[in-house]
Design a protein around this motif. Structure first.
Motif, PDB file in Angstrom:
ATOM      1  N   PRO A 251       0.826  -1.210   0.000  1.00 22.34           N
ATOM      2  CA  PRO A 251       0.000   0.000   0.000  1.00 22.34           C
ATOM      3  C   PRO A 251       0.861   1.262   0.000  1.00 22.34           C
ATOM      4  O   PRO A 251       1.907   1.314   0.656  1.00 22.34           O
ATOM      5  N   LEU A 252       0.424   2.278  -0.757  1.00 17.12           N
ATOM      6  CA  LEU A 252       1.172   3.543  -0.824  1.00 17.12           C
ATOM      7  C   LEU A 252       0.494   4.664  -0.054  1.00 17.12           C
ATOM      8  O   LEU A 252       1.143   5.573   0.444  1.00 17.12           O
ATOM      9  N   ARG A 253      -0.831   4.608  -0.008  1.00 19.91           N
ATOM     10  CA  ARG A 253      -1.611   5.595   0.762  1.00 19.91           C
ATOM     11  C   ARG A 253      -3.023   5.039   0.855  1.00 19.91           C
ATOM     12  O   ARG A 253      -3.352   4.060   0.162  1.00 19.91           O
ATOM     13  N   PRO A 254      -3.891   5.633   1.689  1.00 21.08           N
ATOM     14  CA  PRO A 254      -5.249   5.092   1.774  1.00 21.08           C
ATOM     15  C   PRO A 254      -5.869   5.061   0.382  1.00 21.08           C
ATOM     16  O   PRO A 254      -5.835   6.055  -0.341  1.00 21.08           O
ATOM     17  N   GLY A 255      -6.360   3.911  -0.027  1.00 20.53           N
ATOM     18  CA  GLY A 255      -7.021   3.784  -1.324  1.00 20.53           C
ATOM     19  C   GLY A 255      -6.139   3.306  -2.454  1.00 20.53           C
ATOM     20  O   GLY A 255      -6.625   3.117  -3.575  1.00 20.53           O
ATOM     21  N   LEU A 256      -4.855   3.115  -2.222  1.00 20.29           N
ATOM     22  CA  LEU A 256      -3.959   2.739  -3.333  1.00 20.29           C
ATOM     23  C   LEU A 256      -2.921   1.684  -2.922  1.00 20.29           C
ATOM     24  O   LEU A 256      -2.166   1.864  -1.964  1.00 20.29           O
ATOM     25  N   ILE A 257      -2.902   0.595  -3.713  1.00 22.76           N
ATOM     26  CA  ILE A 257      -1.967  -0.512  -3.451  1.00 22.76           C
ATOM     27  C   ILE A 257      -1.289  -0.889  -4.762  1.00 22.76           C
ATOM     28  O   ILE A 257      -1.941  -0.922  -5.809  1.00 22.76           O
ATOM     29  N   ILE A 258       0.021  -1.159  -4.726  1.00 16.47           N
ATOM     30  CA  ILE A 258       0.640  -1.755  -5.911  1.00 16.47           C
ATOM     31  C   ILE A 258       0.772  -3.260  -5.682  1.00 16.47           C
ATOM     32  O   ILE A 258       1.105  -3.720  -4.597  1.00 16.47           O
ATOM     33  N   ASN A 259       0.456  -4.018  -6.737  1.00 11.85           N
ATOM     34  CA  ASN A 259       0.444  -5.481  -6.661  1.00 11.85           C
ATOM     35  C   ASN A 259       1.413  -6.031  -7.704  1.00 11.85           C
ATOM     36  O   ASN A 259       1.418  -5.593  -8.853  1.00 11.85           O
ATOM     37  N   ILE A 272     -13.140  -6.971  -1.304  1.00  8.85           N
ATOM     38  CA  ILE A 272     -13.180  -6.041  -0.175  1.00  8.85           C
ATOM     39  C   ILE A 272     -12.517  -4.703  -0.528  1.00  8.85           C
ATOM     40  O   ILE A 272     -12.960  -3.644  -0.095  1.00  8.85           O
ATOM     41  N   PHE A 273     -11.493  -4.750  -1.390  1.00 10.95           N
ATOM     42  CA  PHE A 273     -10.820  -3.506  -1.797  1.00 10.95           C
ATOM     43  C   PHE A 273     -11.707  -2.745  -2.779  1.00 10.95           C
ATOM     44  O   PHE A 273     -11.938  -1.547  -2.636  1.00 10.95           O
ATOM     45  N   GLU A 274     -12.227  -3.485  -3.751  1.00  6.38           N
ATOM     46  CA  GLU A 274     -13.076  -2.841  -4.761  1.00  6.38           C
ATOM     47  C   GLU A 274     -14.331  -2.240  -4.142  1.00  6.38           C
ATOM     48  O   GLU A 274     -14.720  -1.115  -4.480  1.00  6.38           O
ATOM     49  N   ALA A 275     -14.921  -2.966  -3.217  1.00  5.97           N
ATOM     50  CA  ALA A 275     -16.153  -2.482  -2.587  1.00  5.97           C
ATOM     51  C   ALA A 275     -15.915  -1.179  -1.821  1.00  5.97           C
ATOM     52  O   ALA A 275     -16.844  -0.437  -1.540  1.00  5.97           O
ATOM     53  N   ASN A 276     -14.671  -0.912  -1.481  1.00  2.92           N
ATOM     54  CA  ASN A 276     -14.361   0.293  -0.710  1.00  2.92           C
ATOM     55  C   ASN A 276     -13.545   1.304  -1.525  1.00  2.92           C
ATOM     56  O   ASN A 276     -12.864   2.164  -0.970  1.00  2.92           O
ATOM     57  N   ASP A 277     -13.636   1.154  -2.850  1.00  2.16           N
ATOM     58  CA  ASP A 277     -12.990   2.086  -3.788  1.00  2.16           C
ATOM     59  C   ASP A 277     -11.479   2.163  -3.652  1.00  2.16           C
ATOM     60  O   ASP A 277     -10.890   3.218  -3.877  1.00  2.16           O
ATOM     61  N   TRP A 278     -10.879   1.065  -3.259  1.00  4.85           N
ATOM     62  CA  TRP A 278      -9.414   1.040  -3.286  1.00  4.85           C
ATOM     63  C   TRP A 278      -8.981   0.623  -4.684  1.00  4.85           C
ATOM     64  O   TRP A 278      -9.601  -0.232  -5.315  1.00  4.85           O
ATOM     65  N   GLN A 279      -7.874   1.216  -5.131  1.00  2.00           N
ATOM     66  CA  GLN A 279      -7.336   0.887  -6.432  1.00  2.00           C
ATOM     67  C   GLN A 279      -6.150  -0.057  -6.231  1.00  2.00           C
ATOM     68  O   GLN A 279      -5.264   0.217  -5.414  1.00  2.00           O
ATOM     69  N   ILE A 280      -6.134  -1.147  -6.987  1.00  2.00           N
ATOM     70  CA  ILE A 280      -4.980  -2.060  -6.951  1.00  2.00           C
ATOM     71  C   ILE A 280      -4.326  -1.978  -8.320  1.00  2.00           C
ATOM     72  O   ILE A 280      -4.934  -2.368  -9.322  1.00  2.00           O
ATOM     73  N   VAL A 281      -3.108  -1.439  -8.404  1.00  2.00           N
ATOM     74  CA  VAL A 281      -2.452  -1.304  -9.711  1.00  2.00           C
ATOM     75  C   VAL A 281      -1.246  -2.232  -9.798  1.00  2.00           C
ATOM     76  O   VAL A 281      -0.592  -2.524  -8.794  1.00  2.00           O
ATOM     77  N   ASP A 282      -0.972  -2.713 -11.011  1.00  2.00           N
ATOM     78  CA  ASP A 282       0.215  -3.550 -11.221  1.00  2.00           C
ATOM     79  C   ASP A 282       1.473  -2.732 -10.949  1.00  2.00           C
ATOM     80  O   ASP A 282       1.605  -1.613 -11.461  1.00  2.00           O
TER      81      ASP A 282
END
Ligand code: ARG
Length: 366
Positions: A251-259, A272-282
């Motif tokens: 995770p980089l900040r609330p709402g954003l994770i690099i995968n 659970i991430f999508e339902a809470n508007d978190w973005q998961i980016v490659d």
């Protein structure tokens, strides 16, 4: 008396951190849980003994530089007290010819709120590693009346803790991936075993990687120990050596994770991430084709960055693609050279352990 220990995630403003030390590091001898975790083509298979002095000195210099950079950015830095790791150890249940190192701290210390807990690692060579941090823990204990100094239940690590002959014959990469997909790992379920670096903290939620270093019994233990937190087991089927979550899902900040694009979180677990508007980016591709010599980890240490606050991140100085991606994602990047420290257990996130970050226990997934 002041508040010394507080941290609920990996991205709120960092004020106080522990940076590991490489002195006296040893490549540990084979034991039931380690040989299975060393890639089959690694030059380290079958070798053990003190790490070459020159490599220790180079790693120590980069660790010192990281500490200095952090201090320049207003972060207080503490360092552990290494033991002579090259000595044999024994408990009523096992003997091992040597210990390993006090790198990286992230594998051993788990900070949740005002508590720092030493983990229940499955490597016998890491059984006494926590001792390197005990002087700091005592200091925090004396200075912070609310600090909870904890040790997780110690695993016995008898032969019953491991599946023997798990990887006995030369097995193919496909077979390994199949085992990861089937959640078939080298540790058994006779006791909770976990490495702190398998635990991703996001306030009220803990996402814990089930893999070669953390078992299901540990998940159950976490649920009971932290009844106010929600524990989620996560798996990353594309990883042939699933060890520690921080080169996979960051995770980089609330709402954003690099995968890690080779180890994508399965659809079911993304909900659970999508339902809470978190973005998961490659995550961006690593800049290197191979890890440095005598390194256990993969090239994906490229994404193992240390976030200082929601807008600032420390990245490894040669990881040009990762730095460029951070920039595009709106982060200011502080480059720090760190590849000489990789062989000692990991990159910038691994090599540190949180003592204090601002902020409290947020509910990001209500
Ligand atoms: N298993 C990861 C990889 O090779 C390395 C994780 C290292 N992290 C750590 N905390 N020691 O991609």
């Amino acid at each position: 008396m002041t508040k010394i220990v507080n941290s609920w995630n990996d991205f709120d403003p960092l004020k106080h951190v522990i940076v590991g030390r490489a002195e006296h590091s040893v490549i540990p001898p084979e034991e039931p849980a380690t040989s299975e975790k060393v890639p089959i083509d690694s030059e380290m298979r079958g070798m053990w003994g003190p790490r070459p002095l020159e490599t220790v000195e180079k790693a120590a210099a980069q660790l010192d530089f990281l500490a200095k950079t952090l201090e320049e950015h207003g972060v207080k830095v503490d360092r552990p007290t290494p033991l002579q790791w090259n000595q044999h150890i024994q408990t009523p249940d096992f003997r091992n010819d040597s210990m390993m190192t006090c790198m990286p701290p992230r594998d051993i210390l788990l900070t949740i709120g005002n508590e720092i807990m030493a983990s229940a690692n499955s490597f016998r060579c890491r059984y006494f590693e926590y001792l390197a941090y005990w002087p700091l823990m005592k200091q925090y204990f004396d200075e912070d009346p609310e600090f909870k100094w904890t040790q997780a239940p110690r695993p016995r690590l008898t032969d019953k803790s491991y599946k023997h002959n798990y990887y006995d014959e030369q097995i193919s990469l496909e077979e390994r991936l199949e085992r990861t997909a089937n959640k078939d790992f080298v540790t058994t379920e006779v006791e909770p075993m976990w490495d702190a670096a398998d635990v991703l903290r996001l306030g009220k939620d803990l996402f814990i990687q089930h893999g070669l270093t953390t078992n299901r019994t540990a998940m159950e233990w976490f649920k009971r120990y932290y009844p106010d937190l929600r524990v989620h087991a996560v798996n990353f089927p594309g990883d042939p050596y699933p060890i520690h979550i921080d080169a996979t899902f960051v995770p980089l900040r609330p709402g954003l994770i690099i995968n890690n694009p080779q180890r994508r979180l399965p659809e079911e677990q993304r909900k659970i991430f999508e339902a809470n508007d978190w973005q998961i980016v490659d995550a961006a591709q690593p800049a290197h084709d191979t890890p440095p010599p005598l390194c256990y980890s993969s090239v994906w240490l490229s994404m193992n960055c240390l976030v200082l606050d929601h807008k600032t991140v420390i990245c490894e100085a040669s990881e040009v693609h990762q730095m460029e991606q951070m920039d595009k994602l709106g982060m200011n990047v502080i480059p720090v050279p760190f590849r000489d420290a990789y062989p000692f257990g990991g990159a910038l996130h691994c090599a540190t352990a949180d003592v204090y970050r601002e902020g409290g226990c947020e509910d990001y997934f209500p």
